[in-house]
Design a protein around this motif. Structure first.
Motif, PDB file in Angstrom:
ATOM      1  N   THR A 298     -28.594  18.352  11.109  1.00 51.45           N
ATOM      2  CA  THR A 298     -27.877  18.988  12.221  1.00 51.45           C
ATOM      3  C   THR A 298     -28.278  20.445  12.385  1.00 51.45           C
ATOM      4  O   THR A 298     -28.542  20.906  13.503  1.00 51.45           O
ATOM      5  CB  THR A 298     -26.359  18.882  11.994  1.00 51.45           C
ATOM      6  OG1 THR A 298     -25.987  17.511  11.926  1.00 51.45           O
ATOM      7  CG2 THR A 298     -25.593  19.542  13.133  1.00 51.45           C
ATOM      8  N   ALA A 299     -28.341  21.184  11.283  1.00 48.46           N
ATOM      9  CA  ALA A 299     -28.682  22.608  11.361  1.00 48.46           C
ATOM     10  C   ALA A 299     -30.108  22.807  11.887  1.00 48.46           C
ATOM     11  O   ALA A 299     -30.357  23.708  12.702  1.00 48.46           O
ATOM     12  CB  ALA A 299     -28.533  23.259   9.987  1.00 48.46           C
TER      13      ALA A 299
ATOM     14  N   ALA B 119     -30.200  22.082  15.641  1.00 50.11           N
ATOM     15  CA  ALA B 119     -29.577  23.187  16.377  1.00 50.11           C
ATOM     16  C   ALA B 119     -30.538  24.360  16.497  1.00 50.11           C
ATOM     17  O   ALA B 119     -30.696  24.946  17.582  1.00 50.11           O
ATOM     18  CB  ALA B 119     -28.285  23.615  15.683  1.00 50.11           C
ATOM     19  N   ALA B 120     -31.216  24.702  15.402  1.00 51.40           N
ATOM     20  CA  ALA B 120     -32.145  25.832  15.415  1.00 51.40           C
ATOM     21  C   ALA B 120     -33.346  25.539  16.309  1.00 51.40           C
ATOM     22  O   ALA B 120     -33.798  26.407  17.066  1.00 51.40           O
ATOM     23  CB  ALA B 120     -32.606  26.144  13.997  1.00 51.40           C
TER      24      ALA B 120
ATOM     25  N   GLY C 296     -32.094  25.504  19.965  1.00 54.83           N
ATOM     26  CA  GLY C 296     -31.370  26.688  20.398  1.00 54.83           C
ATOM     27  C   GLY C 296     -29.965  26.391  20.876  1.00 54.83           C
ATOM     28  O   GLY C 296     -29.483  27.009  21.832  1.00 54.83           O
ATOM     29  N   ILE C 297     -29.315  25.426  20.221  1.00 51.96           N
ATOM     30  CA  ILE C 297     -27.941  25.071  20.578  1.00 51.96           C
ATOM     31  C   ILE C 297     -27.100  25.126  19.302  1.00 51.96           C
ATOM     32  O   ILE C 297     -27.624  25.244  18.195  1.00 51.96           O
ATOM     33  CB  ILE C 297     -27.852  23.669  21.219  1.00 51.96           C
ATOM     34  CG1 ILE C 297     -28.438  22.608  20.275  1.00 51.96           C
ATOM     35  CG2 ILE C 297     -28.583  23.658  22.565  1.00 51.96           C
ATOM     36  CD1 ILE C 297     -28.393  21.184  20.830  1.00 51.96           C
ATOM     37  N   SER C 298     -25.786  25.018  19.447  1.00 51.86           N
ATOM     38  CA  SER C 298     -24.915  25.088  18.285  1.00 51.86           C
ATOM     39  C   SER C 298     -24.886  23.754  17.558  1.00 51.86           C
ATOM     40  O   SER C 298     -25.186  22.700  18.134  1.00 51.86           O
ATOM     41  CB  SER C 298     -23.490  25.466  18.707  1.00 51.86           C
ATOM     42  OG  SER C 298     -22.874  24.393  19.404  1.00 51.86           O
ATOM     43  N   GLN C 299     -24.492  23.798  16.289  1.00 57.69           N
ATOM     44  CA  GLN C 299     -24.362  22.565  15.527  1.00 57.69           C
ATOM     45  C   GLN C 299     -23.266  21.677  16.112  1.00 57.69           C
ATOM     46  O   GLN C 299     -23.375  20.446  16.086  1.00 57.69           O
ATOM     47  CB  GLN C 299     -24.071  22.884  14.058  1.00 57.69           C
ATOM     48  CG  GLN C 299     -25.219  23.582  13.349  1.00 57.69           C
ATOM     49  CD  GLN C 299     -24.981  23.761  11.862  1.00 57.69           C
ATOM     50  OE1 GLN C 299     -24.490  22.838  11.191  1.00 57.69           O
ATOM     51  NE2 GLN C 299     -25.306  24.930  11.330  1.00 57.69           N
ATOM     52  N   HIS C 300     -22.227  22.294  16.641  1.00 52.61           N
ATOM     53  CA  HIS C 300     -21.164  21.532  17.292  1.00 52.61           C
ATOM     54  C   HIS C 300     -21.719  20.740  18.471  1.00 52.61           C
ATOM     55  O   HIS C 300     -21.384  19.553  18.663  1.00 52.61           O
ATOM     56  CB  HIS C 300     -20.059  22.478  17.764  1.00 52.61           C
ATOM     57  CG  HIS C 300     -18.977  21.799  18.557  1.00 52.61           C
ATOM     58  ND1 HIS C 300     -18.035  20.974  17.975  1.00 52.61           N
ATOM     59  CD2 HIS C 300     -18.709  21.817  19.894  1.00 52.61           C
ATOM     60  CE1 HIS C 300     -17.220  20.516  18.919  1.00 52.61           C
ATOM     61  NE2 HIS C 300     -17.605  21.005  20.083  1.00 52.61           N
ATOM     62  N   THR C 301     -22.605  21.365  19.258  1.00 49.09           N
ATOM     63  CA  THR C 301     -23.213  20.683  20.399  1.00 49.09           C
ATOM     64  C   THR C 301     -24.105  19.546  19.937  1.00 49.09           C
ATOM     65  O   THR C 301     -24.130  18.466  20.548  1.00 49.09           O
ATOM     66  CB  THR C 301     -24.024  21.675  21.249  1.00 49.09           C
ATOM     67  OG1 THR C 301     -23.150  22.713  21.709  1.00 49.09           O
ATOM     68  CG2 THR C 301     -24.660  20.985  22.449  1.00 49.09           C
TER      69      THR C 301
ATOM     70  N   ARG D 174     -23.698  17.750  17.257  1.00 48.48           N
ATOM     71  CA  ARG D 174     -22.813  16.648  16.858  1.00 48.48           C
ATOM     72  C   ARG D 174     -22.263  15.918  18.081  1.00 48.48           C
ATOM     73  O   ARG D 174     -22.105  14.686  18.055  1.00 48.48           O
ATOM     74  CB  ARG D 174     -21.670  17.179  15.992  1.00 48.48           C
ATOM     75  CG  ARG D 174     -22.134  17.746  14.639  1.00 48.48           C
ATOM     76  CD  ARG D 174     -20.951  18.068  13.745  1.00 48.48           C
ATOM     77  NE  ARG D 174     -21.375  18.811  12.564  1.00 48.48           N
ATOM     78  CZ  ARG D 174     -21.330  20.127  12.445  1.00 48.48           C
ATOM     79  NH1 ARG D 174     -20.837  20.871  13.441  1.00 48.48           N
ATOM     80  NH2 ARG D 174     -21.747  20.721  11.338  1.00 48.48           N
ATOM     81  N   ASN D 175     -21.966  16.657  19.141  1.00 51.71           N
ATOM     82  CA  ASN D 175     -21.490  16.025  20.371  1.00 51.71           C
ATOM     83  C   ASN D 175     -22.554  15.101  20.952  1.00 51.71           C
ATOM     84  O   ASN D 175     -22.249  13.980  21.397  1.00 51.71           O
ATOM     85  CB  ASN D 175     -21.105  17.084  21.409  1.00 51.71           C
ATOM     86  CG  ASN D 175     -19.740  17.682  21.137  1.00 51.71           C
ATOM     87  OD1 ASN D 175     -18.921  17.092  20.424  1.00 51.71           O
ATOM     88  ND2 ASN D 175     -19.481  18.858  21.692  1.00 51.71           N
TER      89      ASN D 175
END
Length: 236
Positions: A180-181, A184-185, A188-193, A195-196
């Protein structure tokens, strides 16, 4: 058993074991495989499996692996890879008849789905069958997902299973074993995004796990894998 324990189990097996990622590159090769085919691990890891084993069906002339892994093609055709006999290429240039049992698993190396091929060159199979059953049991008890033993239902195509461009990007990175991390990196999005997106494509593909989502996407043609690392299928 831990992931390290599973790898140790496969490494010490007296039958051949090799594992490949979904871009068809060998990521694991045990001493049994070296004994049977003559290639050392450092000679084959990182290479395409079909470049190494170049398997030919008994009585055939053209390598069954010439256009990619038969197990991968089975998945893309909506079929569970089946066990069978194959003549694999040895380091000596000769061919050796082996019995091959493919399994599609995740949880052995990170969260990446892998095609694990267990193979044996002995005609007497009773002991080998028991050993293969032990491997399946160890996988299951250790929380490793195995999907080759049971066919997955393929959801009907349509708007309900259409993935967005971003969901496809995340799905592709999941198939390559990214966490996930890392996803995200990279995007360029958040880890929450992230997971969504994972939750959304699992729902659309009617998959209870990320592995099921990847395999279902392969079977539906949403993901395609070639000599170059896989990418979403054109037009999806």
């Amino acid at each position: 058993m831990s992931t390290a324990g599973i790898v140790a189990l496969l490494a010490a097996a007296d039958f051949g074991v090799y594992a490949m990622s979904l871009d068809q590159r060998i990521v694991f090769w045990n001493q049994g495989a070296e004994r049977i085919l003559g290639y050392a691990a450092n000679e084959v890891v990182g290479r395409h499996c079909y470049e190494v084993v170049a398997g030919v069906a008994p009585g055939g002339l053209t390598p069954a692996c010439a256009h990619g892994c038969p197990s991968m093609r089975s998945l893309q055709d909506g079929r569970v890879p089946g066990a069978g006999r194959m003549e694999m290429l040895c380091a000596s240039g000769e061919r050796k008849a082996v019995s091959v049992t493919p399994m599609v698993v995740s949880g052995v190396v990170g969260d990446a789905p892998l095609l694990v091929h267990l193979f044996e060159d002995r005609e007497e199979r009773a002991g080998s069958d028991a050993a293969l059953d032990d491997v399946r049991k160890e996988f299951s008890q250790s929380g490793v997902d195995i999907v080759s033993d049971q066919p997955l239902a393929i959801p009907a195509s349509g708007a309900s299973t259409a993935l967005t461009g971003r969901e496809l990007e995340v799905l592709h990175l999941v198939a390559l074993g990214r966490g996930t991390a890392d996803i995200a990196a990279e995007l360029g999005i958040s880890q929450h995004t992230v997971r969504n997106h994972v939750r959304h494509f699992r729902s659309k593909l009617n998959a209870s796990t990320k592995l099921e989502a990847v395999i279902t996407a392969l079977r539906q043609g949403i993901l395609e894998w070639t000599d170059d690392p896989g990418s979403p299928a054109p037009g999806t």
